[in-house]
Scaffold this active site. Sequence first.
Site, PDB file in Angstrom:
ATOM      1  N   GLN A 174       3.789  -5.865   9.537  1.00 55.20           N
ATOM      2  CA  GLN A 174       3.548  -5.184   8.277  1.00 55.20           C
ATOM      3  C   GLN A 174       4.857  -4.687   7.663  1.00 55.20           C
ATOM      4  OE1 GLN A 174       0.789  -5.530   7.000  1.00 55.20           O
ATOM      5  NE2 GLN A 174      -0.949  -5.087   8.299  1.00 55.20           N
TER       6      GLN A 174
ATOM      7  N   LEU B  44     -12.600 -12.402   5.142  1.00 57.83           N
ATOM      8  CA  LEU B  44     -12.290 -13.803   5.403  1.00 57.83           C
ATOM      9  C   LEU B  44     -11.274 -14.378   4.417  1.00 57.83           C
ATOM     10  CD1 LEU B  44     -15.813 -15.208   6.384  1.00 57.83           C
ATOM     11  CD2 LEU B  44     -14.023 -14.235   7.829  1.00 57.83           C
ATOM     12  N   LYS B  45     -10.928 -13.631   3.384  1.00 58.70           N
ATOM     13  CA  LYS B  45      -9.856 -14.013   2.456  1.00 58.70           C
ATOM     14  C   LYS B  45      -9.987 -15.456   1.972  1.00 58.70           C
ATOM     15  CE  LYS B  45      -6.398 -10.827   4.412  1.00 58.70           C
ATOM     16  NZ  LYS B  45      -7.162 -10.260   5.548  1.00 58.70           N
TER      17      LYS B  45
END
Length: 226
Positions: free
Chosen positions: A186, A60-61
């Site tokens: 990315q 969940l950062k």
Amino acid sequence: MKKKIFVALDNSEISNALNITKEIKDYIAGIKLGLEFFTKNGPKGIEAFSEFNIPIFLDLKFYDIKNTVVKTIKTLDGLPINYLSIHLLNGKDTLLEAKKTVDNFARPIKLLGITILTSFSETDLKGVGIDNSVSKQVSLLANLAKKTGLDGVVCSFNEIKLVKGIGSGLEIFVPGIRLKKNDDEQKRTASPQQAINSGADFLVIGRPITIGEPLKNIKEIINSLN
């Protein structure tokens, strides 16, 4: 090598995530569930994976003022999770309190510090006012993770050796794993073999496994590491 891979189930459909887990659970170290999944399915969605008896990384950062971060983390107490992520940019006081909080859970979990997202390049860092290089910034943040007693960090392949040089004890989770060059968000990527050879403890792999035939995909990845 199957104990090295956490499969990222980063979509909101719980039935799909459960089906994939059931199919490949014997070939992975665990699963990673992120914001999209948690926003749609909540705590009950996490509990649905208990039947598989495999480690769960809830990604969940967290990044907010200390009071909000700590109170939110407390709401997760009792869920069948093994790892939880928090941004190291929260700073020393919040990280110390967050670590103290998870250590007091009914079932203690490990806290992982997010360094720099693998979607960030040097240019992106400068765009948000950080003049350090990616490696310098990761070094500062990983040192903070060590000093505040966190259990591990999340970093790209490029920074694995740097983090390992900071000292033993930090588990290293590496996202941005690609089997071939992809045109996605990315920017700091590596192959599974590159990451393992550099000392990653766990690889976090999503779409290269979940898109298409998950069982066939995971077997191919494992075979490439043997």
